[in-house]
Design a protein around this motif. Sequence first.
Motif, PDB file in Angstrom:
ATOM      1  N   GLY A  19       0.749  -1.274  -0.046  1.00  0.00           N
ATOM      2  CA  GLY A  19      -0.059   0.162  -0.002  1.00  0.00           C
ATOM      3  C   GLY A  19       0.715   1.208   0.032  1.00  0.00           C
ATOM      4  O   GLY A  19       0.260   2.276   0.308  1.00  0.00           O
ATOM      5  N   GLN A 112      -5.000  -6.525  -0.971  1.00  0.00           N
ATOM      6  CA  GLN A 112      -6.462  -6.231  -0.490  1.00  0.00           C
ATOM      7  C   GLN A 112      -6.494  -7.000   0.794  1.00  0.00           C
ATOM      8  O   GLN A 112      -7.048  -6.248   2.068  1.00  0.00           O
ATOM      9  N   ARG A 115      -4.811  -4.977   3.901  1.00  0.00           N
ATOM     10  CA  ARG A 115      -5.287  -3.661   4.062  1.00  0.00           C
ATOM     11  C   ARG A 115      -5.878  -3.460   5.460  1.00  0.00           C
ATOM     12  O   ARG A 115      -5.748  -2.520   6.148  1.00  0.00           O
TER      13      ARG A 115
ATOM     14  N   ASP B 132      -9.194   6.240   5.184  1.00  0.00           N
ATOM     15  CA  ASP B 132      -8.878   5.643   3.574  1.00  0.00           C
ATOM     16  C   ASP B 132      -8.527   4.236   3.455  1.00  0.00           C
ATOM     17  O   ASP B 132      -9.294   3.754   2.599  1.00  0.00           O
ATOM     18  N   ASP B 135     -11.808   2.329   4.274  1.00  0.00           N
ATOM     19  CA  ASP B 135     -12.786   2.488   2.987  1.00  0.00           C
ATOM     20  C   ASP B 135     -12.294   1.548   1.868  1.00  0.00           C
ATOM     21  O   ASP B 135     -13.297   0.888   1.415  1.00  0.00           O
ATOM     22  N   LYS B 136     -10.996   1.610   1.601  1.00  0.00           N
ATOM     23  CA  LYS B 136     -10.694   0.649   0.353  1.00  0.00           C
ATOM     24  C   LYS B 136     -10.808  -0.643   0.776  1.00  0.00           C
ATOM     25  O   LYS B 136     -11.340  -1.500  -0.240  1.00  0.00           O
ATOM     26  N   SER B 137     -10.532  -1.156   1.894  1.00  0.00           N
ATOM     27  CA  SER B 137     -10.863  -2.597   2.447  1.00  0.00           C
ATOM     28  C   SER B 137     -12.136  -2.802   2.270  1.00  0.00           C
ATOM     29  O   SER B 137     -12.548  -4.034   1.799  1.00  0.00           O
ATOM     30  N   ALA B 139     -14.292  -1.658   0.415  1.00  0.00           N
ATOM     31  CA  ALA B 139     -14.724  -1.780  -1.123  1.00  0.00           C
ATOM     32  C   ALA B 139     -14.367  -3.270  -1.820  1.00  0.00           C
ATOM     33  O   ALA B 139     -15.038  -3.623  -2.593  1.00  0.00           O
ATOM     34  N   ALA B 140     -13.056  -3.462  -1.335  1.00  0.00           N
ATOM     35  CA  ALA B 140     -12.603  -4.826  -1.782  1.00  0.00           C
ATOM     36  C   ALA B 140     -13.195  -6.025  -1.216  1.00  0.00           C
ATOM     37  O   ALA B 140     -13.363  -7.084  -1.921  1.00  0.00           O
TER      38      ALA B 140
END
Lengths: 176, 189
Positions: A19, A112, A115, B132, B135-137, B139-140
Amino acid sequence: MIYWELFLAFFIPNIIGYGGGPAIIPLIEAEVVGRYDWMTAQTFAETLALGNALPSPIATKMAGYVGYEVAGIGGAFIAVAATVIPTLLLMLGALGLLYRHRDSPRVKRMSQWVRPVIAMMMAWLTLGFMLESLNTSGALHTAIIGIVAAIALIRFNTHPAFVVIGALIYGGLIIP
Amino acid sequence: MKTRGACWQLFWAFFRVGIFGFGGGPAMIPLVRAEVVTRHHWLTDEEFADVLAIGNTLPGPIATKMPGYIGYRVGGVIGCIAAVIAIILPMIVAMIVMLGIFSRYRDVAWIRGMGQAVVPVVMVMMAQLTWDFFDKSKAALGWWVSIVMAIVAAGLIYWLGIHPGWVIGAILAAALLRPAGKKKAEGSA
């Protein structure tokens, strides 16, 4: 010995941190503040504030400064090398392999799946900064600076450098 | 060979990116693109996209992987070193000088006040990054998987005291080894 510890403290976060630079910050904090006790939460926060106010990648700025603090120029060199060289060598060495797998679902899955863990460590670090600030500056100053900074950064998209300068002025004039 | 001239061009190109690129590595990618594709034509648009995608398959800061790779391609080993040094060195020196002066006068009350006042700012910045990444996590992976993974990881790292490297390493291994089906897997640390 100290050079080896510095190498590990920056090699590990950079080899697992998917990331980009910002993802590596909480991992570096876990080493520098949590594991090796080279810095207090306060000095780490100051370093991060200046790092965010200046241009260029954050991971190498943190490595350079922490390395210098711990073991002088040699320390800075080791920490930066541990940050930059391993993944760069991987990229140059395994380019063909990586090229074939650049759109692979497994590779996408790696970043992913990491994250949520990074996000959680960032949340933990946020909480740590809050406790640190409540402890040293008190609730009132923490709330004023925090709220103004949040409005400036999120609502008005103010450049981080200006927000840091504003906080420095407030801190110099009002906190003492 | 054109190496010598190319190395200076590389140096100045990434020097400019380093000086004008605020906001950490990922935010600097458009600047890298402007130098590499638009200005110097070292890569085509598609090549640049490929290099970026390849860089993202690896961990570590993207803003040093890209200059390193592009520098190597254009000017060999020397080009690689020139590009990486140009993007990172100026601001490392600036950090050491500025924080060095700052910590020398830490005993002065108003200097200490300045140091204290930046902590809430860093707190807000870190909260932004947290949001951030969540949020990306989300979404995925979806809301529930993200939350459960975060809680499990928090328990392992902060409650059991397991080094984050083991937890993240285990997740990376699971992501890589698990067949490309669509099922989720928790941190099997």
